[in-house]
Scaffold this active site. Structure first.
Site, PDB file in Angstrom:
ATOM      1  N   SER A 140      36.245  27.665 -33.529  1.00 43.80           N
ATOM      2  CA  SER A 140      36.437  26.244 -33.231  1.00 43.80           C
ATOM      3  C   SER A 140      36.485  26.055 -31.724  1.00 43.80           C
ATOM      4  CB  SER A 140      37.748  25.732 -33.849  1.00 43.80           C
ATOM      5  OG  SER A 140      38.029  24.403 -33.413  1.00 43.80           O
ATOM      6  N   TYR A 154      46.625  26.601 -35.457  1.00 47.31           N
ATOM      7  CA  TYR A 154      45.178  26.550 -35.674  1.00 47.31           C
ATOM      8  C   TYR A 154      44.423  26.977 -34.420  1.00 47.31           C
ATOM      9  CZ  TYR A 154      40.527  24.669 -36.682  1.00 47.31           C
ATOM     10  OH  TYR A 154      39.178  24.522 -36.866  1.00 47.31           O
TER      11      TYR A 154
END
Length: 248
Positions: A140, A154
């Site tokens: 990401s 995350y």
């Protein structure tokens, strides 16, 4: 074989029943690959596979049993493993729970490592000097730059995926297995639905992308197919932002 062909290759896409996993799986199916998709929920993964025209495997990859289920469902050589299954968690700093780190580390990092480990015999059977086997990890841009959202576990886990990618790439290169990562920006997925489903917020997010739009399915499928084709055979240990220029 053309430069960008993946026709006839066997591909596993985890978390392939929706979102980015669906986009990647759909691209490989359309390009003539034999595709297996996995997800935790049997009904969802079977429905998705029926629409895509691929093979469904219900497996919870946060558990050793789920990893074994998926690995045993795929017979023979495996040309491409796409580690896409993942989870996110957002909460204010003072309220951020410890179990969020445990959950996201288990799914987003350990899951990637142990599934790759389990599939090594399949990948080795498909690997060759001119056409390596491929592992593609979905990271990401939140693991590249500090996100505005408070998704501490995350972003930390995705940064871990990027480093794990580099480490595995160095280890497996002599065996003709490449390992690369794709770091998506904003795409239509369950993780982003809280923001992108609202038209005003969607417009605001798109305005913050240098290319001026949310990512499309072909953007994600194209990056994965490139990494899996002859065109991407000399690339390993890379983390490729597919984010419309945000990380730049």
């Amino acid at each position: 074989m053309t430069l960008f062909s993946v026709e006839g290759k066997k591909v596993v896409v985890t978390g392939g029943s929706r979102g980015i996993g669906w986009m990647i799986a759909a691209g490989f199916v359309e390009a003539g690959a034999k595709v297996y998709i996995s997800a935790r929920k049997t009904a969802e993964v079977e429905k998705a596979a029926a629409k895509l025209g691929c093979v469904a495997v219900a497996a919870d990859l946060s558990t050793p049993e789920g990893v074994a289920t998926l690995a045993e469902a795929v017979e023979g050589p495996l040309h491409v493993l796409v580690n896409n299954a993942g989870a996110t968690w957002g909460a204010p700093l003072e309220e951020y729970p410890e179990h969020a780190f445990d959950k996201l580390w288990g799914i987003n990092v350990k899951g990637v490592f142990y599934l790759t480990q389990r599939f090594l015999p399949h990948l080795r059977a498909a690997a060759g000097a001119d056409d390596p086997a491929r592992v593609i990890n979905i990271g990401s841009i939140d693991g590249i730059r500090v996100p505005e959202m408070e998704n501490y576990a995350y972003s930390a886990a995705k940064a871990g995926v990027h480093m794990l990618t580099r480490h595995l790439a160095r280890q497996l290169a002599p065996e003709h297995i490449t390992v690369n990562a794709i770091a998506p920006g904003p795409f239509d997925s369950k993780m982003m639905s809280f923001a992108l489903d609202d038209p005003a917020t969607r417009e605001l997010i798109a305005a913050g992308v240098p290319l001026g739009r949310i990512g499309r399915p072909d953007d994600m499928a194209g990056a994965a197919i490139f990494l899996s084709s002859r065109a991407g055979a000399y690339l390993t240990g890379a983390v490729i932002p597919v984010d419309g220029g945000i990380s730049a």
